[in-house]
Write a protein that holds these residues in place. Structure first.
Motif: not given
Length: 295
Positions: A107-110, A139-140, A185-195
């Protein structure tokens, strides 16, 4: 902000009588309620079906002939109706706030199309995350995912429509099917990392990921991905990535007492990306071949 996102949880299960109940209970205990829990019994011959029969009022149950984890996940995705898909392997389980934290992150990273978390193999480490502070979302880039695509599938939350657009999991791959999906997936958009550690990952001896074919499959996935347009900017680092896979493959062969089989793989790694580590491993393989021999 993306409000009111819904989540379908997909659990493939094959001969999972010893742990499937703990996995399901960890989803039912989530502080953020999943819209659907889809369990795919992939032709189990043990008591998995009997155990699942006690949860039919709380899960969507699919039974199929044994076709592998990719086919099981695809079967679950095909009936899912939520905005997001969360995967949970039957031998893993979640922290109670896993979905809530990842939904907050999305939600915080649309701009994210998916996100993943840290995992552990220690119960105490998973429990300690209840009092952790300093939660961060990162962001990754596609380069970072290309270099390190070994995400634990049970940590991944991804947009359902994106999974459908890439053609789901490749059932032709015995292993590395998850890496193939993460690259796409990574080629189509940003993958996020929850630390934060939010998943307990069970290490299973002789699992598919530990089989020697996983290295060849990994290399096939890399080569195939490099033929796609989004991957061309990654060609400069591809030799290093492939060499790393080959060296890990060679180390596994040496550890299994097969130094003769390891030597040509190390030589190939040296031709792709010369390094001191590769030369040292080649030296060790040759010494072992001389003094110990090869089966």
């Amino acid at each position: 902000m993306q409000d009111n996102l819904t989540v379908s949880v997909i659990i493939p299960a094959y001969n999972a009588q010893s742990f499937i109940e703990k996995a399901i209970l960890s989803v039912l205990a989530q502080s953020a309620v999943a819209s659907e829990i889809i369990v795919v019994n992939d032709g189990s011959s043990d008591a998995t079906a009997d155990i699942l029969s006690g949860y039919l009022d709380r899960i969507i149950y699919i039974e199929q002939q044994n076709a592998g984890v990719s086919a099981a996940r695809n079967a679950g995705i095909s009936v899912a109706t939520s905005d997001l898909i969360a995967f949970l392997d039957a031998d893993d389980y979640w922290h109670p706030d896993k979905l809530a934290i990842q939904l907050q992150a999305m939600q915080e990273n649309p701009h994210w199309v998916a996100c993943y978390t840290r995992d552990c193999s220690d119960d105490s480490e998973l429990n300690q995350t209840e009092t952790e502070s300093g939660l961060t979302f990162e962001d990754k880039t596609i380069e970072q995912i290309f270099i390190n695509p070994y995400l634990t599938t049970s940590t991944v939350l991804v947009k359902r429509e994106l999974l459908l657009s890439i053609g789901l999991f490749d059932t032709r791959l015995l292993t590395a099917e998850d890496i193939d999906v993460y690259y796409k997936i990574a080629s189509l958009g940003m993958i996020g990392f929850v630390n934060r550690v939010l998943v307990h990952k069970k290490s299973v001896e002789n699992s598919l990921g530990s089989q020697l074919c996983s290295y060849a499959d990994n290399l096939e996935v890399i080569d195939r991905f490099l033929t796609t347009k989004p991957a061309r900017k990654l060609e400069a680092i591809a030799p290093m990535i492939k060499a790393k896979v080959r060296l890990n493959w060679a180390r596994e062969l040496i550890w299994r007492g097969q130094p003769k089989a390891a030597i040509p793989i190390i030589k190939q790694a040296l031709s792709e990306a010369p390094s001191f580590a590769a030369r040292l491993l080649l030296y060790k393989a040759r010494l072992k071949l001389i003094f110990v021999g090869s089966s």
